[in-house]
Design a protein around this motif. Structure first.
Motif, mmCIF file in Angstrom:
data_model
loop_
_atom_site.group_PDB
_atom_site.id
_atom_site.type_symbol
_atom_site.label_atom_id
_atom_site.label_comp_id
_atom_site.label_asym_id
_atom_site.label_seq_id
_atom_site.Cartn_x
_atom_site.Cartn_y
_atom_site.Cartn_z
ATOM 1 N N ASP A 1 0.848 -1.203 0.000
ATOM 2 C CA ASP A 1 0.000 0.000 0.000
ATOM 3 C C ASP A 1 0.875 1.242 0.000
ATOM 4 O O ASP A 1 0.462 2.307 0.439
ATOM 5 N N ALA A 2 2.092 1.100 -0.472
ATOM 6 C CA ALA A 2 3.072 2.177 -0.554
ATOM 7 C C ALA A 2 4.246 1.621 -1.363
ATOM 8 O O ALA A 2 4.324 0.405 -1.603
ATOM 9 N N PRO A 3 5.170 2.462 -1.795
ATOM 10 C CA PRO A 3 5.232 3.910 -1.583
ATOM 11 C C PRO A 3 4.263 4.667 -2.493
ATOM 12 O O PRO A 3 3.472 4.062 -3.210
ATOM 13 N N LYS A 4 4.362 5.988 -2.424
ATOM 14 C CA LYS A 4 3.484 6.823 -3.246
ATOM 15 C C LYS A 4 3.684 6.509 -4.729
ATOM 16 O O LYS A 4 4.803 6.238 -5.166
ATOM 17 N N GLY A 5 2.576 6.573 -5.485
ATOM 18 C CA GLY A 5 2.682 6.254 -6.899
ATOM 19 C C GLY A 5 1.746 7.051 -7.774
ATOM 20 O O GLY A 5 1.409 6.616 -8.874
ATOM 21 N N TYR A 6 1.348 8.230 -7.307
ATOM 22 C CA TYR A 6 0.334 8.996 -8.042
ATOM 23 C C TYR A 6 0.879 10.216 -8.773
ATOM 24 O O TYR A 6 0.119 11.040 -9.263
ATOM 25 N N PHE A 7 2.213 10.341 -8.859
ATOM 26 C CA PHE A 7 2.798 11.395 -9.704
ATOM 27 C C PHE A 7 4.125 10.893 -10.248
ATOM 28 O O PHE A 7 4.721 9.937 -9.727
ATOM 29 N N PRO B 1 8.175 7.453 -5.951
ATOM 30 C CA PRO B 1 8.926 6.195 -6.069
ATOM 31 C C PRO B 1 8.176 5.113 -6.828
ATOM 32 O O PRO B 1 8.782 4.323 -7.552
ATOM 33 N N GLY B 2 6.871 5.061 -6.668
ATOM 34 C CA GLY B 2 6.104 4.014 -7.326
ATOM 35 C C GLY B 2 6.239 2.674 -6.632
ATOM 36 O O GLY B 2 7.163 2.452 -5.848
ATOM 37 N N ARG B 3 5.333 1.755 -6.932
ATOM 38 C CA ARG B 3 5.294 0.457 -6.253
ATOM 39 C C ARG B 3 5.891 -0.671 -7.084
ATOM 40 O O ARG B 3 5.684 -1.852 -6.787
ATOM 41 N N MET B 4 6.655 -0.317 -8.102
ATOM 42 C CA MET B 4 7.216 -1.347 -8.967
ATOM 43 C C MET B 4 8.108 -2.309 -8.182
ATOM 44 O O MET B 4 7.969 -3.530 -8.263
ATOM 45 N N GLY B 5 9.041 -1.740 -7.406
ATOM 46 C CA GLY B 5 9.964 -2.566 -6.641
ATOM 47 C C GLY B 5 9.277 -3.340 -5.530
ATOM 48 O O GLY B 5 9.649 -4.480 -5.237
ATOM 49 N N ALA B 6 8.270 -2.738 -4.912
ATOM 50 C CA ALA B 6 7.551 -3.414 -3.834
ATOM 51 C C ALA B 6 6.779 -4.615 -4.372
ATOM 52 O O ALA B 6 6.758 -5.684 -3.757
ATOM 53 N N ILE B 7 6.129 -4.451 -5.526
ATOM 54 C CA ILE B 7 5.379 -5.556 -6.129
ATOM 55 C C ILE B 7 6.338 -6.667 -6.555
ATOM 56 O O ILE B 7 6.096 -7.852 -6.303
ATOM 57 N N TYR B 8 7.419 -6.281 -7.203
ATOM 58 C CA TYR B 8 8.430 -7.256 -7.627
ATOM 59 C C TYR B 8 8.973 -8.015 -6.413
ATOM 60 O O TYR B 8 9.090 -9.248 -6.433
ATOM 61 N N SER B 9 9.294 -7.295 -5.347
ATOM 62 C CA SER B 9 9.858 -7.919 -4.149
ATOM 63 C C SER B 9 8.866 -8.864 -3.489
ATOM 64 O O SER B 9 9.242 -9.937 -3.011
ATOM 65 N N VAL C 1 -5.246 -0.708 -7.228
ATOM 66 C CA VAL C 1 -5.140 -1.388 -8.509
ATOM 67 C C VAL C 1 -5.914 -0.679 -9.618
ATOM 68 O O VAL C 1 -5.934 -1.141 -10.766
ATOM 69 N N ASP C 2 -6.531 0.450 -9.279
ATOM 70 C CA ASP C 2 -7.171 1.270 -10.317
ATOM 71 C C ASP C 2 -6.135 2.047 -11.120
ATOM 72 O O ASP C 2 -6.460 2.616 -12.162
ATOM 73 N N ARG C 3 -4.879 2.047 -10.656
ATOM 74 C CA ARG C 3 -3.823 2.785 -11.350
ATOM 75 C C ARG C 3 -3.072 1.857 -12.300
ATOM 76 O O ARG C 3 -2.903 0.660 -12.015
ATOM 77 N N PRO C 4 -2.612 2.384 -13.437
ATOM 78 C CA PRO C 4 -1.982 1.547 -14.474
ATOM 79 C C PRO C 4 -0.751 0.790 -13.998
ATOM 80 O O PRO C 4 -0.580 -0.388 -14.338
ATOM 81 N N VAL C 5 0.121 1.441 -13.245
ATOM 82 C CA VAL C 5 1.355 0.775 -12.817
ATOM 83 C C VAL C 5 1.041 -0.426 -11.937
ATOM 84 O O VAL C 5 1.591 -1.527 -12.130
#
Length: 279
Positions: free
Chosen positions: A197-203, A207-215, A236-240
């Protein structure tokens, strides 16, 4: 992680924690004779994370009864994770994110190990200041990526040997998606539940959640204990979030969802399997 005002909801959440923890002694006894799905690992619990104590539950209820905010997640979204915790707690619960709702998650997993990771130092300080009894086990962390890099990172990761399974996260500087410099506890403990539920990913420069999801995907695949790893992904409403979930957590592993939250069950994949793909 919070906005708005609704105290009755907060009191109900804290009361749910009491009901959940009230059954821990019985459920723990049953699991001790029939086999637990949540085998603790890693160093001893810190005082901030340990104990299904009456003091913790009392102060959690007081915290929510006297605050004016409500959680970012809806009741339906929270209930998905709570349902799993009713079955698996006390367990090892890793949360990417720190908010005023962290008291709720820690109380729901009282007696287990709950660790929060937060990238915003100002917000980290604010929440920790609220933690007057030091029940929260939390660390301030940094992420090496930005949302604007998400497309390029996804396109290139398959050509980076350090990104492909079997792979480790700790110290992995060959993969741009890996998070090699998290606190040691993250790598030493085998996590039963992981919430992203982090890090921030709305601009763009967040940082975005790419690394958190991958990890989360790597940790679930590398699991050595019994059972699967429950992974919860919010926003999950956001594209990334949607794209990275499809790439690493896999549609076939999705078991539930409500609102903006998806629930995945990640099965362990032995390193000897030779499988070099996530989905």
């Amino acid at each position: 992680m919070w906005a708005g005002s609704v105290r009755p909801w907060a009191v109900a959440v804290a009361a749910s924690a009491l009901l959940l923890v009230g059954g821990l002694s019985i459920s723990s006894l049953l699991r001790s004779t029939s086999g637990s799905r949540c085998a603790f690992s890693g160093p001893p619990l810190s005082s901030a994370a340990a104990g299904a104590t009456r003091d913790q539950l009392t102060e959690t209820i007081l915290h929510y009864a006297t605050m004016s905010d409500k959680p970012q997640q809806s009741w339906a979204e929270i209930n998905i994770t709570l349902t799993v915790l009713k079955r698996r707690a006390p367990c090892n619960f890793l949360v990417f994110g720190l908010g005023l709702d962290s008291f709720m998650w820690a109380a729901f997993n009282a007696g287990g190990r709950t660790l929060f990771l937060e990238e915003d130092p100002d917000w980290y300080g604010k929440v920790i200041k609220e933690d007057k009894s030091r029940f929260l086990n939390a660390h301030a962390v940094k992420y090496p990526t930005e949302v604007r890099q998400s497309g390029e990172l996804l396109r290139k990761y398959k050509s980076e040997p350090g990104c492909l399974p079997p792979v480790e996260i700790k110290g992995n500087r060959r993969c741009p998606l890996a998070l090699p410099d998290l606190p040691a506890e993250v790598y030493e403990v085998e996590w039963d539940l992981i919430m992203v539920d982090a890090p921030k990913g709305y601009f763009a420069t967040a940082p975005g959640r790419m690394g958190a999801i991958y990890s989360a995907a790597v940790m679930g695949r590398n699991r050595r204990g019994e059972g699967k790893t429950d992974v919860f992904l919010h926003d999950v409403d956001r594209p990334v979030e949607r794209t990275y979930a499809a790439e690493f957590l896999c549609e076939k592993n999705k078991v539930d969802g409500a609102g903006r939250l998806w629930h995945f069950l990640i099965p362990p994949v032995g390193k000897e399997s030779g499988v070099q793909r996530f989905c």
